[in-house]
Scaffold this motif. Sequence first.
Motif, PDB file in Angstrom:
ATOM      1  N   ALA A  36       1.016  -1.289  -0.005  1.00  0.00           N
ATOM      2  CA  ALA A  36       0.131   0.017  -0.061  1.00  0.00           C
ATOM      3  C   ALA A  36       0.864   1.232  -0.022  1.00  0.00           C
ATOM      4  N   ALA A  37       0.444   2.213  -0.693  1.00  0.00           N
ATOM      5  CA  ALA A  37       1.236   3.305  -0.877  1.00  0.00           C
ATOM      6  C   ALA A  37       0.709   4.491   0.060  1.00  0.00           C
ATOM      7  N   ARG A  38       1.435   5.136   0.913  1.00  0.00           N
ATOM      8  CA  ARG A  38       0.835   6.326   1.587  1.00  0.00           C
ATOM      9  C   ARG A  38       0.888   7.471   0.764  1.00  0.00           C
ATOM     10  N   ILE A  39      -0.302   8.260   0.943  1.00  0.00           N
ATOM     11  CA  ILE A  39      -0.529   9.316   0.233  1.00  0.00           C
ATOM     12  C   ILE A  39      -0.663  10.533   1.369  1.00  0.00           C
ATOM     13  N   GLU A  40      -0.189  11.806   1.117  1.00  0.00           N
ATOM     14  CA  GLU A  40      -0.224  12.922   1.851  1.00  0.00           C
ATOM     15  C   GLU A  40      -0.708  14.127   1.072  1.00  0.00           C
ATOM     16  N   PHE A  41      -1.485  14.961   1.580  1.00  0.00           N
ATOM     17  CA  PHE A  41      -1.931  16.360   1.002  1.00  0.00           C
ATOM     18  C   PHE A  41      -2.806  16.839   1.801  1.00  0.00           C
ATOM     19  N   VAL A  42      -2.854  18.203   1.720  1.00  0.00           N
ATOM     20  CA  VAL A  42      -3.549  19.152   2.483  1.00  0.00           C
ATOM     21  C   VAL A  42      -5.121  18.980   2.442  1.00  0.00           C
ATOM     22  N   VAL A  43      -5.659  18.789   3.246  1.00  0.00           N
ATOM     23  CA  VAL A  43      -7.313  18.572   2.805  1.00  0.00           C
ATOM     24  C   VAL A  43      -7.826  19.859   2.611  1.00  0.00           C
ATOM     25  N   GLY A  44      -9.021  20.107   2.097  1.00  0.00           N
ATOM     26  CA  GLY A  44      -9.833  20.927   1.881  1.00  0.00           C
ATOM     27  C   GLY A  44     -10.796  21.611   2.955  1.00  0.00           C
ATOM     28  N   ASN A  45     -11.598  22.387   2.591  1.00  0.00           N
ATOM     29  CA  ASN A  45     -12.575  23.170   3.783  1.00  0.00           C
ATOM     30  C   ASN A  45     -13.464  21.853   4.399  1.00  0.00           C
ATOM     31  N   VAL A  46     -14.170  22.142   5.332  1.00  0.00           N
ATOM     32  CA  VAL A  46     -15.219  21.385   5.863  1.00  0.00           C
ATOM     33  C   VAL A  46     -16.308  21.030   5.006  1.00  0.00           C
ATOM     34  N   GLY A  47     -16.394  19.729   5.043  1.00  0.00           N
ATOM     35  CA  GLY A  47     -17.303  19.007   4.061  1.00  0.00           C
ATOM     36  C   GLY A  47     -16.762  17.915   3.294  1.00  0.00           C
ATOM     37  N   GLU A  48     -17.638  17.253   2.712  1.00  0.00           N
ATOM     38  CA  GLU A  48     -17.219  16.233   1.692  1.00  0.00           C
ATOM     39  C   GLU A  48     -16.447  16.405   0.258  1.00  0.00           C
ATOM     40  N   HIS A  49     -15.390  15.770   0.054  1.00  0.00           N
ATOM     41  CA  HIS A  49     -14.532  15.632  -0.792  1.00  0.00           C
ATOM     42  C   HIS A  49     -14.144  14.604  -1.602  1.00  0.00           C
ATOM     43  N   ASP A  50     -13.728  14.786  -2.870  1.00  0.00           N
ATOM     44  CA  ASP A  50     -13.361  13.571  -3.764  1.00  0.00           C
ATOM     45  C   ASP A  50     -11.764  13.786  -3.878  1.00  0.00           C
ATOM     46  N   VAL A  51     -11.090  12.643  -3.882  1.00  0.00           N
ATOM     47  CA  VAL A  51      -9.645  12.452  -3.844  1.00  0.00           C
ATOM     48  C   VAL A  51      -9.475  11.437  -5.268  1.00  0.00           C
ATOM     49  N   ASN A  52      -8.833  11.984  -6.132  1.00  0.00           N
ATOM     50  CA  ASN A  52      -8.531  11.077  -7.506  1.00  0.00           C
ATOM     51  C   ASN A  52      -6.911  11.080  -7.599  1.00  0.00           C
ATOM     52  N   GLY A  53      -6.577  10.078  -8.073  1.00  0.00           N
ATOM     53  CA  GLY A  53      -5.258   9.885  -8.573  1.00  0.00           C
ATOM     54  C   GLY A  53      -5.021   8.620  -9.552  1.00  0.00           C
ATOM     55  N   GLN A  54      -3.728   8.379  -9.688  1.00  0.00           N
ATOM     56  CA  GLN A  54      -3.177   7.293 -10.533  1.00  0.00           C
ATOM     57  C   GLN A  54      -1.853   6.568 -10.136  1.00  0.00           C
ATOM     58  N   PHE A  55      -2.041   5.207 -10.003  1.00  0.00           N
ATOM     59  CA  PHE A  55      -0.954   4.362  -9.761  1.00  0.00           C
ATOM     60  C   PHE A  55      -0.293   3.892 -11.184  1.00  0.00           C
ATOM     61  N   THR A  56       0.985   3.824 -11.116  1.00  0.00           N
ATOM     62  CA  THR A  56       1.544   3.301 -12.475  1.00  0.00           C
ATOM     63  C   THR A  56       2.449   2.106 -12.206  1.00  0.00           C
ATOM     64  N   PHE A  57       2.361   0.881 -12.833  1.00  0.00           N
ATOM     65  CA  PHE A  57       3.088  -0.035 -12.565  1.00  0.00           C
ATOM     66  C   PHE A  57       3.635  -0.550 -13.907  1.00  0.00           C
ATOM     67  N   LYS A  58       4.542  -1.612 -13.794  1.00  0.00           N
ATOM     68  CA  LYS A  58       5.346  -2.004 -15.117  1.00  0.00           C
ATOM     69  C   LYS A  58       4.608  -3.383 -15.363  1.00  0.00           C
ATOM     70  N   GLU A  59       4.071  -3.518 -16.295  1.00  0.00           N
ATOM     71  CA  GLU A  59       3.716  -4.887 -16.743  1.00  0.00           C
ATOM     72  C   GLU A  59       4.068  -5.161 -18.286  1.00  0.00           C
ATOM     73  N   ASP A  60       4.830  -6.304 -18.754  1.00  0.00           N
ATOM     74  CA  ASP A  60       5.014  -6.728 -20.018  1.00  0.00           C
ATOM     75  C   ASP A  60       6.042  -5.526 -20.259  1.00  0.00           C
ATOM     76  N   GLY A  61       6.722  -4.793 -19.851  1.00  0.00           N
ATOM     77  CA  GLY A  61       7.592  -3.813 -20.210  1.00  0.00           C
ATOM     78  C   GLY A  61       6.873  -2.655 -20.390  1.00  0.00           C
ATOM     79  N   LYS A  62       5.749  -2.425 -20.303  1.00  0.00           N
ATOM     80  CA  LYS A  62       4.910  -1.163 -20.361  1.00  0.00           C
ATOM     81  C   LYS A  62       4.533  -0.422 -19.298  1.00  0.00           C
ATOM     82  N   ASP A  63       4.145   0.918 -19.151  1.00  0.00           N
ATOM     83  CA  ASP A  63       3.788   1.290 -18.104  1.00  0.00           C
ATOM     84  C   ASP A  63       2.090   1.104 -18.017  1.00  0.00           C
ATOM     85  N   LEU A  64       1.689   0.575 -16.766  1.00  0.00           N
ATOM     86  CA  LEU A  64       0.274   0.180 -16.844  1.00  0.00           C
ATOM     87  C   LEU A  64      -0.573   1.151 -15.634  1.00  0.00           C
ATOM     88  N   PRO A  65      -1.057   2.077 -16.083  1.00  0.00           N
ATOM     89  CA  PRO A  65      -1.589   3.359 -15.131  1.00  0.00           C
ATOM     90  C   PRO A  65      -3.103   2.602 -14.629  1.00  0.00           C
TER      91      PRO A  65
END
Length: 526
Positions: A293-322
């Motif tokens: 598991a990768a640890r992520i850190e960022f400053v959260v927004g204002n009070v309320g509900e928020h979305d968090v989006n991002g992307q993992f990238t791995f190597k598979e068959d010699g190519k980047d797998l996002p």
Amino acid sequence: MAGGKPNARQKMINLMYLVFIAMMAMNMSKEVLSAFGLMDIKFENNNEAATENNAGMLANLETKAAEKPEEFKLAAEKANQITLVSQDFYNYIESLKSFLLKEGKYEVDPDTGKLPFEAMDKTDILDEAWFTGDRLTKEGDKVMARIEKYKSDIKEILGNDVKYQSAIEDFEDRFDTTPVENNDGKKLQWLDYHYQGFPAIASYTKLTAMQNDVKLTETNMFNLFLGNTLDEAVSLKNYTAIVIPDKNAFFAGEKFTGRVVLGKYANVTPTALSVEGNSIDLSREEAIDSTGAARIEFVVGNVGEHDVNGQFTFKEDGKDLPIDFNGRYVVVPRPNSATISADKMNVVYRGVTNPMTISFAGVPDNKVNASAAGLRRGNGTGKYLMNPGSGREVTINVTATLDDGSAVRDSKTFRIKNIPKPTGTFSGQDGTVKLPRNSVEIGRLGAKLEDFDFDLPIEVTEFKMKVPGQPTVRVSGTRLNAQAKNALRSARRGDGIQFFDIKAKITNNSSYKLPTVSPVFVELSN
């Protein structure tokens, strides 16, 4: 042993030592030695079969690479690399076996084609070659170095491809060389634990077993490259039930909502990770935990509900797998202050704009609504302005809409008070003032609110002036007019000039009627 010619006593000790060693050798069961030999034969046969089988799989991979290069070219290249490093290591182990036979003067029986298992009971061949006291000899260090090199070569060939992670873990277990605890609870080096003090046939068989591990490694890797491990990958026994809540914070009494899914924790190091478009440094300490598991850190927004989006990238068959990911989290106010209120001091003042902060814990400002007579929104999160009207009390009602659409309500009542009576001043001084005549003539009458929480601009509009022996003079504004100055000229030193019935107004709210300002007394000093 020390140098020089041994004496009779030393010769006797040496002879007793030789007899002791001989007695130990006699106690070694011939059946046990033969059993090791039979095990060696089985391993040798398995190695021959594995060699033939692996060659067939390698040929199959090369054929597939020629037919479907996009799918199998890289796999075939890796398979050939694994064959080279494995064969090199296999040959090295064979040289260790040859050394053991040569030093022990053991030869294959031409009639049976077998080694003299029952005669291979010597323990000193590898003991002297690989061990010295509690340490390894240079040759012993070389053996360990070759094993570690083989391990690193295989892992380097496979790289960080996510598909190979399980195979790498099995490979690590197969060639685990960490210290081993013996029956006495003492930790021994891996080579010491497995080879020191064993008869030659046992060590020989163990080396053949290591060669078998090399062949098994080739087999597993080739199967992986050919895609023959699908059943293991999809088996439900390799999955874990994972709870995914719809959000990462709930209010007390609120219904929990979420999903339960089957998933696997992949102990695989990503090559890149980004959150909200910002790259995460994967080289920092504890960036990836033991489960992958990768640890992520960022400053959260204002009070309320928020979305968090991002992307993992791995190597598979010699190519980047996002791999995209998204989630939700809820920000609640930080509990950095206590709520303290004086029950009798909930007061707003009539005639002024009372600033107020209104919020609902855990609910964003855009989902909070406050209402009351004279209340309006100000600038800033949770900021309101109150201008109370008539009456003695005002109640503020607050409604908050939660994430599930339900509403919660609260209210608070405030007492309405008038602005207190202003204090009169002359030339900025209040009460009884002692001034010369000239200062009185040019002085200015004013008013102030003492110990009041609001800085209100107050302007005197009119007042009355009384000089002893003279009729009262009514003045508009803040300074003495001509009539007041004439009356002042008749006053003598020590006379008290009285300013009373002072009228004032709030500069920016002339409609509010302030109470009459308290009087000011000026004593003439000349």
